[in-house]
Scaffold this motif. Structure first.
Motif, PDB file in Angstrom:
ATOM      1  N   ALA A 227      45.480  41.862  33.254  1.00 52.38           N
ATOM      2  CA  ALA A 227      44.608  40.750  32.887  1.00 52.38           C
ATOM      3  C   ALA A 227      45.037  39.459  33.580  1.00 52.38           C
ATOM      4  O   ALA A 227      44.204  38.654  34.013  1.00 52.38           O
ATOM      5  CB  ALA A 227      44.609  40.568  31.369  1.00 52.38           C
ATOM      6  N   ILE A 228      46.346  39.252  33.714  1.00 51.67           N
ATOM      7  CA  ILE A 228      46.852  38.050  34.381  1.00 51.67           C
ATOM      8  C   ILE A 228      46.448  38.049  35.849  1.00 51.67           C
ATOM      9  O   ILE A 228      45.990  37.036  36.385  1.00 51.67           O
ATOM     10  CB  ILE A 228      48.378  37.958  34.220  1.00 51.67           C
ATOM     11  CG1 ILE A 228      48.728  37.585  32.769  1.00 51.67           C
ATOM     12  CG2 ILE A 228      48.967  36.933  35.186  1.00 51.67           C
ATOM     13  CD1 ILE A 228      50.193  37.714  32.426  1.00 51.67           C
ATOM     14  N   ILE A 229      46.612  39.179  36.525  1.00 48.89           N
ATOM     15  CA  ILE A 229      46.206  39.268  37.928  1.00 48.89           C
ATOM     16  C   ILE A 229      44.703  39.014  38.073  1.00 48.89           C
ATOM     17  O   ILE A 229      44.252  38.392  39.049  1.00 48.89           O
ATOM     18  CB  ILE A 229      46.595  40.644  38.504  1.00 48.89           C
ATOM     19  CG1 ILE A 229      48.119  40.734  38.654  1.00 48.89           C
ATOM     20  CG2 ILE A 229      45.923  40.897  39.857  1.00 48.89           C
ATOM     21  CD1 ILE A 229      48.628  42.088  39.087  1.00 48.89           C
ATOM     22  N   GLN A 230      43.922  39.449  37.096  1.00 47.17           N
ATOM     23  CA  GLN A 230      42.475  39.207  37.118  1.00 47.17           C
ATOM     24  C   GLN A 230      42.119  37.765  36.774  1.00 47.17           C
ATOM     25  O   GLN A 230      40.952  37.381  36.855  1.00 47.17           O
ATOM     26  CB  GLN A 230      41.769  40.148  36.140  1.00 47.17           C
ATOM     27  CG  GLN A 230      41.792  41.607  36.547  1.00 47.17           C
ATOM     28  CD  GLN A 230      41.095  42.499  35.529  1.00 47.17           C
ATOM     29  OE1 GLN A 230      41.122  42.241  34.322  1.00 47.17           O
ATOM     30  NE2 GLN A 230      40.451  43.553  36.013  1.00 47.17           N
ATOM     31  N   GLY A 231      43.123  36.975  36.380  1.00 49.08           N
ATOM     32  CA  GLY A 231      42.858  35.585  36.020  1.00 49.08           C
ATOM     33  C   GLY A 231      42.213  35.424  34.660  1.00 49.08           C
ATOM     34  O   GLY A 231      41.570  34.398  34.385  1.00 49.08           O
ATOM     35  N   ARG A 232      42.394  36.401  33.770  1.00 44.67           N
ATOM     36  CA  ARG A 232      41.732  36.354  32.459  1.00 44.67           C
ATOM     37  C   ARG A 232      42.618  35.600  31.455  1.00 44.67           C
ATOM     38  O   ARG A 232      43.068  36.148  30.443  1.00 44.67           O
ATOM     39  CB  ARG A 232      41.391  37.763  31.997  1.00 44.67           C
ATOM     40  CG  ARG A 232      40.263  38.355  32.853  1.00 44.67           C
ATOM     41  CD  ARG A 232      39.932  39.786  32.506  1.00 44.67           C
ATOM     42  NE  ARG A 232      39.556  40.009  31.141  1.00 44.67           N
ATOM     43  CZ  ARG A 232      38.388  39.676  30.587  1.00 44.67           C
ATOM     44  NH1 ARG A 232      37.466  39.058  31.330  1.00 44.67           N
ATOM     45  NH2 ARG A 232      38.127  39.950  29.328  1.00 44.67           N
ATOM     46  N   LEU A 233      42.861  34.345  31.786  1.00 49.08           N
ATOM     47  CA  LEU A 233      43.659  33.449  30.946  1.00 49.08           C
ATOM     48  C   LEU A 233      42.765  32.325  30.446  1.00 49.08           C
ATOM     49  O   LEU A 233      41.926  31.813  31.186  1.00 49.08           O
ATOM     50  CB  LEU A 233      44.808  32.846  31.751  1.00 49.08           C
ATOM     51  CG  LEU A 233      45.748  33.796  32.479  1.00 49.08           C
ATOM     52  CD1 LEU A 233      46.605  33.023  33.466  1.00 49.08           C
ATOM     53  CD2 LEU A 233      46.634  34.515  31.482  1.00 49.08           C
ATOM     54  N   LYS A 234      42.971  31.929  29.209  1.00 48.83           N
ATOM     55  CA  LYS A 234      42.224  30.805  28.649  1.00 48.83           C
ATOM     56  C   LYS A 234      43.212  29.783  28.112  1.00 48.83           C
ATOM     57  O   LYS A 234      44.100  30.115  27.329  1.00 48.83           O
ATOM     58  CB  LYS A 234      41.273  31.268  27.544  1.00 48.83           C
ATOM     59  CG  LYS A 234      40.126  32.139  28.058  1.00 48.83           C
ATOM     60  CD  LYS A 234      39.151  32.488  26.957  1.00 48.83           C
ATOM     61  CE  LYS A 234      38.029  33.398  27.458  1.00 48.83           C
ATOM     62  NZ  LYS A 234      37.114  32.707  28.383  1.00 48.83           N
TER      63      LYS A 234
END
Length: 391
Positions: A227-234
């Protein structure tokens, strides 16, 4: 008669005013708060010496809207260093240099950010230069660059922050831990650099996994690193919890990632307010009849996978990390590229193993048994990948 006509006229006028107000509000809500989009930077490590690092990134600011202009009256950056030692003796210098397409808007020599208008369907760029010098620079594992800016326009003034993560310390190729016995297999935790949205997953596997792999091995990757590699951070500071999030979160256990208004709002933005509300109502009704977990079944897989702040290693402990998108497509692609079995898993120290996706031929039961003791760990081991070698 006249009074009746006047009454009908007043009612009709009132109805028109009400309809006009509804239409105005509908149009307002349909427009974005601001259309400005940040295009993640590309970074170049220009100097990489024991006491001196210099890295430069080029960030994009895009306005895809066809009717709105956005002003950027302020933009600045700060850097947080993540190190294995003290950073007190490291001198950190950050420069923000506008790279606007118009020749009449050159960067100022004094570093002042001159207010700029990003016109409809246009884009501008910003150069971020970070210079680190001093004793301890070589111990810095990563830099967290926070780009603060203000989007100003029809909806008001919006302070925003964009986050970039730059890895700076890399394990040697082939360097890792030792094989450990597990149920039905041997396991090898694979150490990597701090993974960020800059990484490309096949390249990570080629660098760190393939030197140790042989035919028949299985690569198990944690769901959070994917998820981090996909940029799925909020960023919780950028979320605005609405009515559904602030009400529904109160009914979850304090240990749940959905027990905070921001954690629940992250789910709302992923699946929609209506689905979250209906899942809450449906889950409550199901609980009355003795069925637990109804909310998670109705809200979807992301409801189970969200990690609220403190849920992962620094600097991502400051963010809400969503579950990975399209996990089955990821494992199928990686399996085709590596000729190994590949799985994305969610493992904790309590012995719970959830397999989100596995490539063809990979046994879920084998994964659960091999990973039950959580060889990757849940602390700061920085071993997001486990190589499994079945007996």
């Amino acid at each position: 008669m006249i009074a009746t006509v006047m009454g009908i006229g007043a009612a009709a006028l009132g109805s028109l005013v009400l309809l006009g107000a509804i239409a105005l509000e509908w149009r307002y809500r349909r427009r974005p708060a601001h259309p400005l989009e940040v295009i993640r930077a590309t970074w170049n490590l220009e100097i990489y010496e024991p006491t001196h690092y210099r890295f430069v990134g080029l960030l994009g600011l895009s306005n895809p809207h066809r009717g709105l202009e956005v002003m950027v009256p302020q933009l600045w950056a700060e850097v947080v260093l993540l190190s294995e030692g003290s950073v007190e003796d490291i001198e950190t210098n950050v420069q923000v240099i506008p790279r606007h397409p118009e020749p009449e808007c050159p960067p100022r020599a004094d570093g002042y950010w001159f207010a700029y208008i990003v016109k409809s369907t246009k884009q501008t760029n910003v150069e971020i230069c970070v210079d680190l010098q001093g004793i301890g620079v070589s111990e810095v594992k990563a830099a967290w660059v926070k780009i603060h800016y203000v989007a100003y326009g029809a909806h008001g003034r919006f302070p925003k922050t964009h986050h970039e993560f730059i890895p700076l310390k890399f394990p040697a190729k082939g360097e890792t831990g030792v094989w450990r016995p597990a149920e039905g297999a041997q396991v090898l935790p694979i150490r990597t650099h701090l993974l960020t949205p800059l990484d490309i997953l096949p390249e990570v596997l080629n660098r760190y996994v393939m030197p140790h792999a042989q035919p028949g091995d299985i690569v198990a990757i944690g769901e959070t690193p994917i998820a981090i590699i996909q940029g799925r951070l909020k960023d919780p500071a950028q979320l605005r919890p609405g009515w559904v999030a602030t009400r529904v979160c109160q009914f979850f256990l304090p240990t749940s990632s959905l027990a905070t208004a921001c954690g629940m709002q992250a789910l709302v933005e992923e699946v929609g307010e209506l689905r979250v509300l209906l899942a809450f109502i449906g889950g409550a009704i199901a609980k009355i009849f003795g069925h637990k977990g109804g909310f998670y079944q109705l809200a979807g897989e992301q409801a189970r996978l969200i990690d609220d702040v403190t849920g992962t290693l620094p600097p991502y402990d400051q963010f809400i990390v969503m579950g990975p998108a399209n996990p089955q497509a990821i494992v199928d692609d990686l399996a085709a590229q590596t000729s190994l079995g590949v799985a994305i898993v969610d493992v904790n120290d309590l012995g719970a193993v959830k397999v989100l996706a596995a490539s063809k031929g990979v046994s879920h039961q084998l994964l659960i048994k091999a990973l039950r003791k959580n060889p990757a760990g849940n602390a700061d081991e920085q071993t997001p990948i486990v190589l499994i070698r079945p007996f």
